[in-house]
Design a protein around this motif. Structure first.
Motif, PDB file in Angstrom:
ATOM      1  N   CYS A   1       6.254   3.337  21.673  1.00 19.41           N
ATOM      2  CA  CYS A   1       7.164   4.471  21.893  1.00 19.41           C
ATOM      3  C   CYS A   1       6.780   5.127  23.216  1.00 19.41           C
ATOM      4  N   GLU A   2       7.635   5.994  23.718  1.00 20.28           N
ATOM      5  CA  GLU A   2       7.309   6.738  24.929  1.00 20.28           C
ATOM      6  C   GLU A   2       7.551   8.224  24.685  1.00 20.28           C
ATOM      7  N   LEU A   3       6.685   9.043  25.262  1.00 19.91           N
ATOM      8  CA  LEU A   3       6.762  10.489  25.124  1.00 19.91           C
ATOM      9  C   LEU A   3       6.822  11.120  26.501  1.00 19.91           C
ATOM     10  N   GLU A   4       7.655  12.128  26.654  1.00 22.83           N
ATOM     11  CA  GLU A   4       7.833  12.780  27.947  1.00 22.83           C
ATOM     12  C   GLU A   4       6.730  13.803  28.183  1.00 22.83           C
ATOM     13  N   LEU A   5       6.202  13.819  29.403  1.00 23.68           N
ATOM     14  CA  LEU A   5       5.215  14.816  29.809  1.00 23.68           C
ATOM     15  C   LEU A   5       5.900  15.949  30.555  1.00 23.68           C
ATOM     16  N   ARG A   6       5.421  17.167  30.323  1.00 19.33           N
ATOM     17  CA  ARG A   6       5.936  18.325  31.061  1.00 19.33           C
ATOM     18  C   ARG A   6       4.865  18.843  31.999  1.00 19.33           C
ATOM     19  N   GLY A   7       5.302  19.496  33.032  1.00 21.23           N
ATOM     20  CA  GLY A   7       4.372  19.983  34.041  1.00 21.23           C
ATOM     21  C   GLY A   7       3.447  21.071  33.566  1.00 21.23           C
ATOM     22  N   ASP A   8       3.847  21.777  32.496  1.00 18.74           N
ATOM     23  CA  ASP A   8       2.987  22.867  32.019  1.00 18.74           C
ATOM     24  C   ASP A   8       1.922  22.384  31.027  1.00 18.74           C
ATOM     25  N   TYR A   9       1.922  21.104  30.716  1.00 21.21           N
ATOM     26  CA  TYR A   9       0.852  20.578  29.872  1.00 21.21           C
ATOM     27  C   TYR A   9      -0.419  20.449  30.716  1.00 21.21           C
TER      28      TYR A   9
ATOM     29  N   LYS B   1       5.129  17.027  21.439  1.00 21.22           N
ATOM     30  CA  LYS B   1       6.191  16.027  21.333  1.00 21.22           C
ATOM     31  C   LYS B   1       5.930  15.167  20.111  1.00 21.22           C
ATOM     32  N   VAL B   2       7.000  14.538  19.606  1.00 22.58           N
ATOM     33  CA  VAL B   2       6.873  13.610  18.491  1.00 22.58           C
ATOM     34  C   VAL B   2       7.847  12.459  18.711  1.00 22.58           C
ATOM     35  N   ASN B   3       7.436  11.252  18.362  1.00 18.64           N
ATOM     36  CA  ASN B   3       8.309  10.097  18.591  1.00 18.64           C
ATOM     37  C   ASN B   3       9.582  10.180  17.764  1.00 18.64           C
ATOM     38  N   SER B   4       9.454  10.649  16.524  1.00 19.50           N
ATOM     39  CA  SER B   4      10.587  10.781  15.614  1.00 19.50           C
ATOM     40  C   SER B   4      10.147  11.727  14.509  1.00 19.50           C
ATOM     41  N   ASP B   5      11.001  12.678  14.156  1.00 22.26           N
ATOM     42  CA  ASP B   5      10.611  13.694  13.172  1.00 22.26           C
ATOM     43  C   ASP B   5      10.056  13.069  11.900  1.00 22.26           C
ATOM     44  N   TRP B   6      10.725  12.049  11.402  1.00 22.71           N
ATOM     45  CA  TRP B   6      10.347  11.421  10.137  1.00 22.71           C
ATOM     46  C   TRP B   6       9.741  10.042  10.344  1.00 22.71           C
ATOM     47  N   GLY B   7       9.401   9.709  11.600  1.00 26.87           N
ATOM     48  CA  GLY B   7       8.748   8.447  11.877  1.00 26.87           C
ATOM     49  C   GLY B   7       9.704   7.279  11.913  1.00 26.87           C
ATOM     50  N   ASP B   8       9.198   6.147  12.371  1.00 30.60           N
ATOM     51  CA  ASP B   8       9.963   4.904  12.438  1.00 30.60           C
ATOM     52  C   ASP B   8       9.373   3.890  11.464  1.00 30.60           C
ATOM     53  N   VAL B   9      10.249   3.126  10.811  1.00 32.25           N
ATOM     54  CA  VAL B   9       9.809   2.101   9.866  1.00 32.25           C
ATOM     55  C   VAL B   9       9.041   1.012  10.618  1.00 32.25           C
ATOM     56  N   ILE B  10       7.911   0.602  10.075  1.00 29.05           N
ATOM     57  CA  ILE B  10       7.070  -0.411  10.710  1.00 29.05           C
ATOM     58  C   ILE B  10       7.661  -1.802  10.488  1.00 29.05           C
TER      59      ILE B  10
ATOM     60  N   PHE C   1       0.821  -1.213   0.000  1.00 25.21           N
ATOM     61  CA  PHE C   1       0.000   0.000   0.000  1.00 25.21           C
ATOM     62  C   PHE C   1       0.852   1.259   0.000  1.00 25.21           C
ATOM     63  N   SER C   2       2.134   1.134   0.286  1.00 27.20           N
ATOM     64  CA  SER C   2       3.061   2.268   0.274  1.00 27.20           C
ATOM     65  C   SER C   2       4.240   1.915  -0.617  1.00 27.20           C
ATOM     66  N   VAL C   3       4.680   2.906  -1.411  1.00 29.22           N
ATOM     67  CA  VAL C   3       5.778   2.644  -2.356  1.00 29.22           C
ATOM     68  C   VAL C   3       7.054   2.295  -1.609  1.00 29.22           C
ATOM     69  N   ASN C   4       7.336   3.055  -0.543  1.00 26.92           N
ATOM     70  CA  ASN C   4       8.518   2.799   0.279  1.00 26.92           C
ATOM     71  C   ASN C   4       8.097   2.093   1.562  1.00 26.92           C
ATOM     72  N   PRO C   5       9.024   1.567   2.338  1.00 22.18           N
ATOM     73  CA  PRO C   5       8.627   0.999   3.624  1.00 22.18           C
ATOM     74  C   PRO C   5       7.860   2.040   4.434  1.00 22.18           C
ATOM     75  N   PRO C   6       6.606   1.767   4.794  1.00 24.84           N
ATOM     76  CA  PRO C   6       5.804   2.778   5.500  1.00 24.84           C
ATOM     77  C   PRO C   6       6.367   3.070   6.887  1.00 24.84           C
ATOM     78  N   ARG C   7       6.217   4.318   7.301  1.00 28.40           N
ATOM     79  CA  ARG C   7       6.699   4.767   8.608  1.00 28.40           C
ATOM     80  C   ARG C   7       5.529   5.214   9.465  1.00 28.40           C
ATOM     81  N   ILE C   8       5.731   5.156  10.772  1.00 32.82           N
ATOM     82  CA  ILE C   8       4.700   5.581  11.710  1.00 32.82           C
ATOM     83  C   ILE C   8       5.225   6.744  12.547  1.00 32.82           C
ATOM     84  N   THR C   9       4.415   7.790  12.657  1.00 34.75           N
ATOM     85  CA  THR C   9       4.765   8.959  13.457  1.00 34.75           C
ATOM     86  C   THR C   9       3.672   9.172  14.490  1.00 34.75           C
ATOM     87  N   VAL C  10       4.079   9.451  15.737  1.00 35.80           N
ATOM     88  CA  VAL C  10       3.139   9.676  16.830  1.00 35.80           C
ATOM     89  C   VAL C  10       3.375  11.079  17.389  1.00 35.80           C
ATOM     90  N   TYR C  11       2.311  11.874  17.429  1.00 33.58           N
ATOM     91  CA  TYR C  11       2.382  13.239  17.951  1.00 33.58           C
ATOM     92  C   TYR C  11       1.602  13.339  19.255  1.00 33.58           C
TER      93      TYR C  11
END
Length: 587
Positions: free
Chosen positions: A498-506, A478-487, A442-452
């Protein structure tokens, strides 16, 4: 009585058109249209040179006009400046002799159509078995962009010879605006042409239906009032037929569309062939141009598509509140509320206090690092045909919604399901995205996943162009990786963590996760189309490690934020606090 009169008048109109006298027919590929848009890529940048262009008509098309003659050629010019001579000609071979020719001087050259009489008409006697080239040549005294062409790839429709170069077939880039004009006493009466046929790229077995559409043009002098459209699918015995009842006079077009239920049980590529036949008035004189094909792929099932919308914006951008309002108002509609997800990158027109590193890296999508601007959007990082970037600036909410409608009409072949665990002791958000695919490639290149990680309802510091208070929505934190990770796939399934850091001002209750899967080509910004997306709101996060939940009306003896600042008793905004020495969530 009035309805009867209307019917009689309509019938008379058809009969009159059917018997109308047409003195000549134009033959070519541009269907009487001329382009006055300059096309630099089709022109010579040299001075004092000749430029030539031509189209080729096969013998089957030429011989339809047997016992008539070509008396003139009309050729289009996108620009006349610097042209001192314009000639037209007919040839059996591009480098051969002129079978007929004509020309006009500089004083008669016009932008747009130039109709030029041939010195001697070319009789069409049925001997043109190798086909016929219809062409022009002009002499330019200065740099000129006179070639008139449309950017519609069409076989045999664009041959060019620029200055001292050899002839080149560039029909995969467009079609030339040039036509032969045929006159005589034996012009073809019944001659429909199937100009185009189109089917969706995919047929979904589970949905069971597919739409076939196309366009028909009347190339004959007699009005046709109706015809059959037959569709045959490779490997399927059944013939699908629809009768189109529509009056078509000479050079008129009509679009058709009908739905079929293909008897296809297995995935894979297929071809559909469409034929125009059984004209109400009799047999078509040239069946060779009544047939056209298109290809599609069959898959067993697809998934509901969610469009991923990205906005480039900053507080320094005075025009950005306009587009922010488009997005807000669109997402308020039931049609888009669950099917469009938005994130905001604070970049492209300077930066502000909400800018994160990824926001500046995504400026690459502006023509791969070209000039940037805001407000700007990307819809599924999809690049329309003819554009060099997926970035655009909508002129209205209607334009944005039309883009969303187009994207949402496309099938999706991968799914996403999100789960998130919150560990307030570690200030971490542990995210899992899982799903499967119904089509391996379904994707021409190896598909990547990005989490925001996105936060909503953030009060602006100072938003240019906004009257009163302004609230930021869909802000990327926050984002897991700017250009995503290959699935990594396990058959047709995947599970990504993946894990994302929480800040106190959120503000916890304003947080949202958005995950998307896309195609990434680091060398081409136009090849990053998003395959699908999904979201999870903080209300559906799972809190772990025994952190309790507090209510805003609880009695407090000691309340601090995560930076250690004392909070006075009273109404607290929802979020994470240290209450009586323990971390607690206030909702």
């Amino acid at each position: 009585m009035r309805n009867l009169l209307i019917s009689i008048m309509a019938l008379l109109a058809v009969c009159t058109a059917g018997n109308a006298q047409v003195s000549g027919l134009n033959i070519g590929y541009c269907n009487g249209s001329v382009s006055t848009t300059t096309r630099k890529q089709f022109c010579s940048t040299e001075k004092d040179v000749w430029v030539s262009g031509a189209i080729w008509l096969p013998a089957s098309e030429i011989n339809v006009y047997k016992d008539n003659e070509i008396r003139a050629i009309r050729t289009g010019l996108a620009q006349k400046i610097g042209i001192d001579t314009l000639c037209v000609w007919l040839r059996a071979d591009l480098n051969g002799v002129n079978l007929a020719e004509g020309g006009i001087p500089k004083s008669s050259v016009s932008k747009g159509w130039n109709e030029i009489q041939l010195n001697t008409p070319l009789a069409l006697d049925g001997t043109n078995n190798g086909g016929l080239y219809i062409g022009f040549s002009y002499h330019q005294t200065s740099v000129n962009q006179g070639v008139s062409a449309f950017l519609t790839p069409t076989p045999h429709a664009l041959y060019l010879k620029l200055a001292d170069e050899e002839w080149a077939d560039r029909s995969d880039e467009g079609l030339l605006c040039i036509e032969g004009l045929v006159f005589g006493d034996n012009l073809p009466k019944l001659n429909l042409k199937l100009s185009s046929v189109d089917v969706p790229d995919y047929y979904i077995i589970d949905k069971g239906k597919m739409t076939i559409s196309g366009e028909v043009r009347n190339m004959g002098v007699q009005t046709v009032t109706g015809f059959d459209v037959e569709a045959r699918i490779e490997g399927v015995d059944e013939v699908y037929t629809s009768h189109i009842e529509h009056a078509l006079a000479y050079q008129e077009n009509t679009a058709f569309s009908f739905e079929i239920e293909p008897n296809i049980q297995e995935p894979g590529p297929s071809q559909v062939t469409v034929t125009i036949s059984k004209l109400n008035e009799g047999d078509d004189l040239n069946m060779e141009d009544n047939v056209a094909s298109d290809v599609f792929e069959t898959v067993r099932h697809d998934y509901s598509r969610v469009m991923f919308l990205e906005e480039f914006t900053t507080e320094q951008c005075s025009n950005c509140p306009r587009v922010a309002a488009y997005i807000h108002d669109m997402l308020e509609k039931d049609k888009y509320k669950e099917s469009v997800l938005a994130v905001c990158h604070h970049s492209a027109y300077y930066t502000d206090w909400l800018t994160v590193p990824s926001a500046n890296k995504y400026l690459w999508y502006f023509n791969a690092g070209g000039s940037t601007y805001a407000p700007a959007l990307m819809a599924d990082r999809w690049t329309p045909r003819g554009s060099s970037t997926p970035v655009f600036n909508p002129s209205s909410q209607a334009e944005l919604e039309a883009t969303a409608d187009l994207r949402l009409s496309q099938p999706a072949f991968v799914s996403l399901s999100l789960h998130a665990d919150v560990d307030f002791n570690a200030n971490k958000l542990y995210v899992n995205v899982s799903g499967n695919r119904s089509k391996e490639d379904f994707s021409v290149n190896p598909p990547r996943i990005t989490v925001y990680l996105v936060e909503n309802n953030i009060s602006a510091h100072s938003q240019a162009g906004a009257s009163g208070s302004f609230v930021h929505q869909h802000v990327v934190r926050k984002v897991n990786s700017d250009w995503g990770d290959v699935i990594e796939w396990n058959g047709d399934d995947y599970s990504y963590d993946c894990e994302l850091e929480l800040r106190g001002d959120y503000v916890y209750d304003n947080l949202q996760l958005i995950a998307m899967i896309y195609d990434y080509d680091s060398s081409d910004a136009t090849k990053s189309e998003v395959s699908n997306a999904n979201t999870l709101y903080s209300r559906d996060f799972t809190i772990i490690d025994g952190i309790s939940t507090a209510t805003t009306d609880m009695t407090r003896r000691s309340v601090y934020d995560l930076q250690g600042r004392r909070i006075q008793d009273g109404n607290l905004r929802p979020g994470l606090y240290i209450i009586n020495g323990q971390k607690q969530v206030v909702r």
